[in-house]
Design a protein around this motif. Structure first.
Motif, PDB file in Angstrom:
ATOM      1  N   ASP A  20       3.643 -51.592  55.913  1.00 41.88           N
ATOM      2  CA  ASP A  20       3.073 -51.476  57.267  1.00 41.88           C
ATOM      3  C   ASP A  20       2.255 -50.198  57.433  1.00 41.88           C
ATOM      4  OD1 ASP A  20       4.376 -53.778  58.307  1.00 41.88           O
ATOM      5  OD2 ASP A  20       6.226 -52.621  58.592  1.00 41.88           O
ATOM      6  N   ALA A  21       2.248 -49.320  56.423  1.00 43.46           N
ATOM      7  CA  ALA A  21       1.706 -47.963  56.609  1.00 43.46           C
ATOM      8  C   ALA A  21       0.271 -47.956  57.129  1.00 43.46           C
ATOM      9  CB  ALA A  21       1.799 -47.195  55.284  1.00 43.46           C
ATOM     10  N   VAL A  22      -0.597 -48.779  56.540  1.00 46.82           N
ATOM     11  CA  VAL A  22      -2.015 -48.764  56.941  1.00 46.82           C
ATOM     12  C   VAL A  22      -2.149 -49.208  58.393  1.00 46.82           C
ATOM     13  CG1 VAL A  22      -4.271 -49.789  56.486  1.00 46.82           C
ATOM     14  CG2 VAL A  22      -2.777 -49.176  54.574  1.00 46.82           C
ATOM     15  N   GLU A  23      -1.479 -50.311  58.728  1.00 48.94           N
ATOM     16  CA  GLU A  23      -1.583 -50.832  60.096  1.00 48.94           C
ATOM     17  C   GLU A  23      -0.940 -49.871  61.098  1.00 48.94           C
ATOM     18  OE1 GLU A  23       0.007 -54.786  60.660  1.00 48.94           O
ATOM     19  OE2 GLU A  23      -0.695 -54.846  62.733  1.00 48.94           O
ATOM     20  N   LEU A  24       0.141 -49.232  60.682  1.00 50.60           N
ATOM     21  CA  LEU A  24       0.820 -48.294  61.578  1.00 50.60           C
ATOM     22  C   LEU A  24      -0.071 -47.090  61.880  1.00 50.60           C
ATOM     23  CD1 LEU A  24       3.500 -48.247  63.058  1.00 50.60           C
ATOM     24  CD2 LEU A  24       4.507 -47.076  61.099  1.00 50.60           C
ATOM     25  N   ASN A  25      -0.776 -46.596  60.883  1.00 51.92           N
ATOM     26  CA  ASN A  25      -1.708 -45.486  61.119  1.00 51.92           C
ATOM     27  C   ASN A  25      -2.803 -45.898  62.102  1.00 51.92           C
ATOM     28  OD1 ASN A  25      -0.616 -43.324  59.818  1.00 51.92           O
ATOM     29  ND2 ASN A  25      -1.827 -43.531  57.947  1.00 51.92           N
ATOM     30  N   GLU A  26      -3.342 -47.107  61.940  1.00 52.29           N
ATOM     31  CA  GLU A  26      -4.356 -47.609  62.882  1.00 52.29           C
ATOM     32  C   GLU A  26      -3.767 -47.725  64.280  1.00 52.29           C
ATOM     33  OE1 GLU A  26      -7.661 -48.103  62.680  1.00 52.29           O
ATOM     34  OE2 GLU A  26      -7.282 -47.069  60.794  1.00 52.29           O
ATOM     35  N   PHE A  27      -2.531 -48.214  64.342  1.00 49.35           N
ATOM     36  CA  PHE A  27      -1.830 -48.350  65.618  1.00 49.35           C
ATOM     37  C   PHE A  27      -1.742 -46.999  66.323  1.00 49.35           C
ATOM     38  CE2 PHE A  27       2.231 -47.806  67.796  1.00 49.35           C
ATOM     39  CZ  PHE A  27       2.194 -48.821  68.741  1.00 49.35           C
ATOM     40  N   TYR A  28      -1.293 -45.964  65.589  1.00 49.13           N
ATOM     41  CA  TYR A  28      -1.157 -44.629  66.195  1.00 49.13           C
ATOM     42  C   TYR A  28      -2.506 -44.111  66.693  1.00 49.13           C
ATOM     43  CZ  TYR A  28       3.667 -44.059  64.468  1.00 49.13           C
ATOM     44  OH  TYR A  28       5.017 -44.189  64.237  1.00 49.13           O
ATOM     45  N   ASP A  49      -2.394 -42.804  54.606  1.00 50.95           N
ATOM     46  CA  ASP A  49      -1.587 -44.022  54.477  1.00 50.95           C
ATOM     47  C   ASP A  49      -0.413 -43.800  53.515  1.00 50.95           C
ATOM     48  OD1 ASP A  49      -3.405 -45.162  56.197  1.00 50.95           O
ATOM     49  OD2 ASP A  49      -4.558 -46.133  54.596  1.00 50.95           O
ATOM     50  N   GLU A  50      -0.659 -43.014  52.473  1.00 53.77           N
ATOM     51  CA  GLU A  50       0.419 -42.729  51.501  1.00 53.77           C
ATOM     52  C   GLU A  50       1.530 -41.915  52.175  1.00 53.77           C
ATOM     53  OE1 GLU A  50      -2.884 -42.260  50.881  1.00 53.77           O
ATOM     54  OE2 GLU A  50      -3.017 -44.060  49.624  1.00 53.77           O
ATOM     55  N   GLN A  51       1.134 -40.930  52.975  1.00 51.49           N
ATOM     56  CA  GLN A  51       2.140 -40.130  53.681  1.00 51.49           C
ATOM     57  C   GLN A  51       2.928 -40.990  54.672  1.00 51.49           C
ATOM     58  OE1 GLN A  51      -0.635 -37.216  55.170  1.00 51.49           O
ATOM     59  NE2 GLN A  51       0.078 -35.636  53.770  1.00 51.49           N
ATOM     60  N   GLN A  52       2.222 -41.904  55.322  1.00 51.43           N
ATOM     61  CA  GLN A  52       2.906 -42.784  56.281  1.00 51.43           C
ATOM     62  C   GLN A  52       3.913 -43.673  55.548  1.00 51.43           C
ATOM     63  OE1 GLN A  52       4.211 -43.302  59.381  1.00 51.43           O
ATOM     64  NE2 GLN A  52       2.118 -42.886  60.076  1.00 51.43           N
ATOM     65  N   ALA A  53       3.514 -44.195  54.402  1.00 49.88           N
ATOM     66  CA  ALA A  53       4.437 -45.026  53.611  1.00 49.88           C
ATOM     67  C   ALA A  53       5.655 -44.205  53.201  1.00 49.88           C
ATOM     68  CB  ALA A  53       3.716 -45.569  52.376  1.00 49.88           C
ATOM     69  N   HIS A  54       5.433 -42.959  52.832  1.00 53.36           N
ATOM     70  CA  HIS A  54       6.534 -42.063  52.457  1.00 53.36           C
ATOM     71  C   HIS A  54       7.466 -41.841  53.658  1.00 53.36           C
ATOM     72  CE1 HIS A  54       8.585 -38.876  50.339  1.00 53.36           C
ATOM     73  NE2 HIS A  54       8.389 -38.075  51.365  1.00 53.36           N
ATOM     74  N   THR A  55       6.871 -41.620  54.827  1.00 46.67           N
ATOM     75  CA  THR A  55       7.673 -41.413  56.045  1.00 46.67           C
ATOM     76  C   THR A  55       8.534 -42.642  56.338  1.00 46.67           C
ATOM     77  OG1 THR A  55       6.004 -39.945  56.963  1.00 46.67           O
ATOM     78  CG2 THR A  55       7.531 -40.926  58.526  1.00 46.67           C
ATOM     79  N   ILE A  56       7.912 -43.818  56.232  1.00 43.39           N
ATOM     80  CA  ILE A  56       8.659 -45.059  56.494  1.00 43.39           C
ATOM     81  C   ILE A  56       9.843 -45.154  55.538  1.00 43.39           C
ATOM     82  CG2 ILE A  56       8.520 -47.590  56.356  1.00 43.39           C
ATOM     83  CD1 ILE A  56       5.528 -47.289  57.230  1.00 43.39           C
ATOM     84  N   ASN A  57       9.579 -44.821  54.284  1.00 43.23           N
ATOM     85  CA  ASN A  57      10.634 -44.849  53.267  1.00 43.23           C
ATOM     86  C   ASN A  57      11.779 -43.892  53.621  1.00 43.23           C
ATOM     87  OD1 ASN A  57      11.362 -46.161  51.010  1.00 43.23           O
ATOM     88  ND2 ASN A  57      10.505 -44.643  49.605  1.00 43.23           N
ATOM     89  N   MET A  58      11.403 -42.700  54.092  1.00 44.78           N
ATOM     90  CA  MET A  58      12.420 -41.708  54.473  1.00 44.78           C
ATOM     91  C   MET A  58      13.290 -42.238  55.608  1.00 44.78           C
ATOM     92  SD  MET A  58      11.912 -38.888  52.655  1.00 44.78           S
ATOM     93  CE  MET A  58      12.316 -37.405  53.532  1.00 44.78           C
ATOM     94  N   PHE A  59      12.639 -42.863  56.610  1.00 49.47           N
ATOM     95  CA  PHE A  59      13.398 -43.432  57.730  1.00 49.47           C
ATOM     96  C   PHE A  59      14.368 -44.493  57.216  1.00 49.47           C
ATOM     97  CE2 PHE A  59      10.414 -41.619  60.812  1.00 49.47           C
ATOM     98  CZ  PHE A  59      11.232 -41.403  61.907  1.00 49.47           C
ATOM     99  N   ASN A  60      13.899 -45.322  56.315  1.00 46.20           N
ATOM    100  CA  ASN A  60      14.727 -46.436  55.856  1.00 46.20           C
ATOM    101  C   ASN A  60      15.870 -45.992  54.956  1.00 46.20           C
ATOM    102  OD1 ASN A  60      13.321 -48.259  57.361  1.00 46.20           O
ATOM    103  ND2 ASN A  60      11.930 -48.858  55.704  1.00 46.20           N
ATOM    104  N   GLN A  61      15.738 -44.798  54.388  1.00 42.05           N
ATOM    105  CA  GLN A  61      16.828 -44.301  53.543  1.00 42.05           C
ATOM    106  C   GLN A  61      17.850 -43.477  54.321  1.00 42.05           C
ATOM    107  OE1 GLN A  61      15.039 -42.346  50.218  1.00 42.05           O
ATOM    108  NE2 GLN A  61      14.346 -44.256  49.316  1.00 42.05           N
TER     109      GLN A  61
END
Ligand code: COA
Length: 177
Positions: A20-28, A49-61
């Motif tokens: 979702d990282a790319v779409e989430l960045n556009e959303f923000y 987008d890479e940082q956003q994907a990393h953030t999502i991963n951190m939340f999920n862990q």
């Protein structure tokens, strides 16, 4: 996590996924253009987008944090992020932020996102309290939080500045244990 029908559209609330990282960045970026009630202005938003994907991963862990998206027919229209503290003394309490695209306000999407957070927190073994800060003139958000049981705990004078104007924030919280 939750799926329901609104008219002929499917609203789904679920955890964000790294894809979702790319779409989430556009959303923000859209949210920042639509509303002042967000912590950043668009020229300050430099998350790749890479940082956003990393953030999502951190939340999920994490075991005391959650990043939710609300999708309508697979398009991200809302978002909620909650994170509790990292040290022992504050790992039971955290704040959340929530945004819904303006075209979709007053359809109950915000309420479903916060209800989903509360239900998750009730099941979570660490989280005891959910807090938030909201601008004192953000009437629909305050109404939403009070409807779901959040209580006002204090006023933070002049805590936000938008276009050179100072605004008070209301600190609100709910105990979920
Ligand atoms: C706050 C926000 C998340 C709410 O999302 P939403 O999907 O519109 O929320 P809901 O539709 O579930 O609920 C909105 C409620 O506010 C009510 N409302 C709308 N305008 C209002 C007003 N001027 N005064 C009081 N209540 C109002 C609606 O009637 C609804 O209540 P109801 O369910 O009892 O009828 C959304 O407006 C948003 O993203 N705003 C910009 C970002 C923001 O402010 N985030 C919160 C920062 S703390």
């Amino acid at each position: 996590m939750l799926e329901l029908s609104k008219g002929n559209q499917n609203l789904m609330i679920r955890r964000a996924r790294t894809e979702d990282a790319v779409e989430l960045n556009e959303f923000y970026k859209n949210i920042m253009l639509e509303t002042d009630h967000f912590g950043y202005e668009v020229d300050e938003f430099h998350i790749t987008d890479e940082q956003q994907a990393h953030t999502i991963n951190m939340f999920n862990q994490a075991d005391n944090a959650i990043l939710l998206v609300a999708t309508l027919n697979d398009k991200i229209v809302g978002n909620l992020s909650f994170r509790a503290g990292s040290s022992k003394k504050i790992q039971h309490v955290g704040e959340f932020g929530i945004q819904v695209l303006k075209n979709y306000w007053n359809l109950g999407i915000g309420k479903e996102l916060v209800k989903c957070l509360i239900n998750w927190a009730k099941e979570n073994e660490k989280v005891y309290k959910i807090s938030l800060r909201v601008r004192a003139d953000n009437q629909n958000a305050i109404h939403l939080y009070k409807t779901l049981g959040f209580m006002e705990e204090g006023i933070l004078k002049g805590e936000m500045m938008c276009n050179g104007v100072l605004y008070d924030l209301i600190y609100m919280g709910i105990v979920v244990d």
